[in-house]
Design an enzyme around this catalytic site. Structure first.
Site, PDB file in Angstrom:
ATOM      1  NE  ARG A 226     -22.393 -68.655 -93.790  1.00  0.00           N
ATOM      2  CZ  ARG A 226     -23.104 -69.608 -93.191  1.00  0.00           C
ATOM      3  NH1 ARG A 226     -22.724 -70.051 -92.002  1.00  0.00           N
ATOM      4  NH2 ARG A 226     -24.183 -70.108 -93.760  1.00  0.00           N
ATOM      5  CG  HIS A 274     -19.026 -75.340 -90.225  1.00  0.00           C
ATOM      6  ND1 HIS A 274     -18.715 -74.571 -91.311  1.00  0.00           N
ATOM      7  CD2 HIS A 274     -20.342 -75.090 -89.968  1.00  0.00           C
ATOM      8  CE1 HIS A 274     -19.788 -73.899 -91.718  1.00  0.00           C
ATOM      9  NE2 HIS A 274     -20.785 -74.184 -90.912  1.00  0.00           N
TER      10      HIS A 274
END
Length: 311
Positions: A226, A274
C-alpha cells in the site's frame, strides 16, 4: 427462489467478470440472478468494488454478505452501514501467484544487480558478481496470505527470510517476528525489504526517516502493498543520501501517480502501475462463488475482514 447477486463495480469490470462469474456460479449448482442493477431489498450478495456507487448498504435488507473484488478493503471497512459479513479477495490461483512472481522477480533483479546490465550506455565491463543468496537477508513486513507465499518462495531460492506480523506466526522457511523489537530486528538486517502490510492507521508511514535509517546502507525496498506505508519525502531523502539503494514501487498515495511526482524521474526509483497482483477474473470468480456456496449451505465464509483490525 433464486438468490440475487448484485455486481457493484465499474461497468468495464462487468464486461470482464460477467461470463466468468456465471460459469463459477453454474458450477456450484445454485439458482441465481446476476445483474448490475437489482432492487436493493431483493439482493442476497454484493460482489463489490469499494469505488462502486453503492456506499449506503441500509436499503439492502436481505443482504447476506459483501464479497470484495480486491484484496484491499481499507476504503470500505469503516463504512458504518456495512453490517453484514465482509470478505476480502484471496485468489490463490491468480492474485497470490501473480504477487509471488512479481515480488520474486524484483527481488532477484535487485540481488543480481540486473539494472546495470540492462541499461549500460557506456558499455562498461565490470565483472562484479553479487553475493550468493544465502548472504542476502530479505525481510517481509506483513505475513498474511500474500506475504507468507512470497516469503516461502524467496526462501526456496536460498535467501534467509525474516517476516514481521501483528501477531506471532509460525511459517516454514520464514523466521517470524512481532512487536516493536521484532520490527527493528528485521529492519536492521534486511538488505532487501518487501512491504505487504495492510493500510491502517497503525501501518501508515511504517517506513519513515527513523525506520529507513535502521536499514543496512544501500538496502533495496520493494513495495507492492500500500502507498501509505511509506513517507514519500523521507524515502526520497534516503535515496538521495545513498542510505537506500533503490526503491521499486507498485502502489502510491495517489493513483495514477501524478505526472509531476518526483518518483517518476528519480534514477533510483522504479515505478510500476499497480500491476503486482491484479485479480484474474476466472479464478476470482471461483473464489466469490465458493463464498456464495458457503453462505447458502450455512458454512462459515472465507477471508472475513476483521473490522477492529481494519483488514
Amino acid at each position: 427462489m433464486p438468490i440475487n447477486v448484485l455486481f457493484a463495480a465499474h461497468e468495464k469490470r462487468w464486461a470482464q467478470y460477467e461470463a466468468p462469474l456465471r460459469t463459477a456460479l453454474d458450477a456450484i449448482g445454485v439458482d441465481y440472478t446476476l445483474a448490475i442493477e437489482l432492487p436493493p431489498a431483493d439482493v442476497d450478495y454484493i460482489v463489490y468494488a469499494p469505488s462502486s456507487p453503492v456506499q449506503d448498504f441500509t436499503p439492502y435488507t436481505r443482504l447476506k454478505a459483501v464479497l470484495n473484488l480486491w484484496a484491499g478493503v481499507e476504503d470500505a471497512v469503516g463504512n458504518p452501514t456495512l453490517k453484514v459479513p465482509y470478505a476480502r479477495m484471496v485468489d490463490d490461483e491468480g492474485l497470490t501467484q501473480g504477487m509471488v512472481e512479481w515480488v520474486t522477480g524484483h527481488t532477484l533483479r535487485h540481488h543480481l544487480g540486473m539494472d546495470a546490465h540492462i541499461v549500460n550506455p557506456n558499455h562498461s565491463w565490470v565483472p562484479d558478481a553479487p553475493p550468493v543468496s544465502a548472504d542476502r537477508p530479505v525481510g517481509i513486513l506483513g505475513l498474511g496470505e500474500l506475504g507468507s507465499a512470497c516469503g516461502q518462495a524467496i526462501a526456496r531460492l536460498g535467501f534467509p527470510v525474516s517476516g514481521w506480523a501483528r501477531s506471532q506466526k509460525q511459517i516454514d522457511g520464514i523466521t517470524c517476528h512481532t512487536g516493536t523489537d521484532g520490527l527493528n530486528t528485521i529492519l536492521r538486517q534486511s538488505q532487501i525489504l518487501i512491504l505487504l502490510l495492510p493500510s491502517t492507521a497503525a501501518t501508515e508511514n511504517t517506513l519513515n526517516a527513523e525506520t529507513l535509517a535502521m536499514l543496512p546502507k544501500g538496502a533495496f525496498i520493494i513495495n507492492p502493498g500500500r502507498g501509505l506505508l511509506i513517507d514519500d519525502d523521507a524515502l526520497l531523502a534516503a535515496l538521495d543520501s545513498g542510505q537506500i539503494g533503490h526503491a521499486t514501487l507498485d502502489v502510491f498515495r495517489v493513483e495514477p501517480l501524478p505526472q509531476d511526482h518526483p518518483f517518476w524521474g528519480h534514477p533510483k526509483v522504479t515505478v510500476t502501475p499497480h500491476i503486482a497482483s491484479e485479480t484474474r477474473a476466472p479464478s476470482a470468480s471461483r473464489a466469490i462463488a465458493e463464498n456464495i456456496r458457503r453462505g447458502e449451505a450455512g458454512e462459515p465464509f472465507l477471508y472475513l475482514v476483521d473490522r477492529d483490525a481494519g483488514y
